[in-house]
Design an enzyme around this catalytic site. Structure first.
Site, mmCIF file in Angstrom:
data_model
loop_
_atom_site.group_PDB
_atom_site.id
_atom_site.type_symbol
_atom_site.label_atom_id
_atom_site.label_comp_id
_atom_site.label_asym_id
_atom_site.label_seq_id
_atom_site.Cartn_x
_atom_site.Cartn_y
_atom_site.Cartn_z
ATOM 1 N N SER A 95 38.504 42.911 36.440
ATOM 2 C CA SER A 95 37.677 45.035 36.633
ATOM 3 C C SER A 95 38.455 45.020 37.706
ATOM 4 O O SER A 95 39.689 45.086 38.653
ATOM 5 C CB SER A 95 36.560 44.093 37.443
ATOM 6 O OG SER A 95 35.658 45.099 38.522
ATOM 7 N N TYR B 220 32.935 38.066 44.563
ATOM 8 C CA TYR B 220 33.209 39.229 42.967
ATOM 9 C C TYR B 220 34.956 39.482 43.144
ATOM 10 O O TYR B 220 35.467 39.305 42.485
ATOM 11 C CB TYR B 220 32.118 40.381 42.338
ATOM 12 C CG TYR B 220 32.086 40.473 41.168
ATOM 13 C CD1 TYR B 220 32.034 39.465 39.809
ATOM 14 C CD2 TYR B 220 32.898 41.598 40.568
ATOM 15 C CE1 TYR B 220 32.335 40.388 38.159
ATOM 16 C CE2 TYR B 220 33.423 42.093 39.982
ATOM 17 C CZ TYR B 220 32.816 41.843 38.279
ATOM 18 O OH TYR B 220 33.178 41.814 37.240
#
Length: 265
Positions: free
Chosen positions: A147, A160
């Site tokens: 990401s 995350y």
């Protein structure tokens, strides 16, 4: 490249592939000739229909394993079963993931443990299990979905962001370990992609920041991306497919950024 079917005879395991990014990558690999093992949760009938369609359209074998990627024993059993049938897993895509948004002092411990287990530890377990057979064959491709949050942080996403930074470090380390084995190990770092994962986190972000849905999209999500466009799953799949080609054999240990310019600033 899409017409070459350069993956003919190879086997790909794509975790978290019943929707979104994972499904797009599975389709791209099947189109290129790879047998595909799908993994993830969802409606059983819909997944079976998807499996049959994918196999029929591309004349490949397609299997489905509902393995819980937070269960180490289950991961081991799945890999053993796939290797018993196909001989080896030639392509591994670590894509399974989950998200939860909350301030760190309110972050539920069970959500932290789940996110680390699914977004990071699952990739470790899959890598350690498939690499021995890849080494024996002298060829392998490992791609993990990271990401932009593998490079930068955002508030309220401590688990995350930690997991995706971990994927970056894991990718680099394993790439160095297998650098002379014919195996490449890379991660793709997308910006915001319109997937069920992103859609589901919008209500929590609305609550955390006191914003409307449109404000979350415009001022939180796409505000980070200078192009003001969501990345598409097909764009990510095309990059994941390129990383399996001979032209990409010297791309390893890399975070391939596809984020609309987010991390350029």
């Amino acid at each position: 490249m899409s017409n070459e079917r350069h993956l003919r005879g190879k086997t790909a395991l794509v975790t978290g592939s019943t929707s979104g990014i994972g499904l797009a990558i599975a389709r791209a690999y099947a189109k290129a000739g790879a047998h595909v093992v799908l993994n993830g949760f969802g409606d059983a009938d819909e997944i079976e229909a998807m499996r049959k369609t994918l196999a029929g359209e591309h004349d490949v074998e397609v299997r489905y394993h509902a393995t819980d990627m937070t269960d180490v024993a289950a991961i081991e059993a799945m890999v053993a079963e796939v290797e018993a049938e196909f001989g080896a897993i030639d392509l591994l895509v670590n894509n399974a993931g989950v998200q939860h948004v909350a301030p760190v002092h309110e972050f539920p411990v069970d959500k932290w443990n789940l996110i680390i287990a699914l977004n990071l530890s699952a990739a470790f377990h899959a890598m350690r299990l498939v690499i021995p057979q890849m080494k024996k064959k002298g060829w392998g491709r490992i791609v993990s979905t990271a990401s932009a949050h593998a490079l930068v942080a955002s508030p309220y996403k401590s688990a995350y962001v930690a997991a995706k930074h971990g994927i970056a470090g894991l990718t680099k380390t394993v790439a160095l370990e297998v650098a002379e084995s014919g195996i490449t190990v890379n991660a793709i770092s997308p910006g915001y992609v319109w997937t069920p994962l992103v859609e589901k986190q919008i209500p929590a972000t609305m609550a955390a920041r006191g914003l409307t849905e449109e404000q979350v999209k415009r001022d939180v999500l796409l505000a980070a991306q200078p192009t003001r466009q969501f990345v598409t799953v097909d764009e990510i799949a095309a990059l994941a497919l390129f990383l399996t080609t001979d032209a990409a054999r010297n791309i390893t240990g890399a975070l391939q950024v596809i984020d609309g310019g987010w991390t350029a600033a």
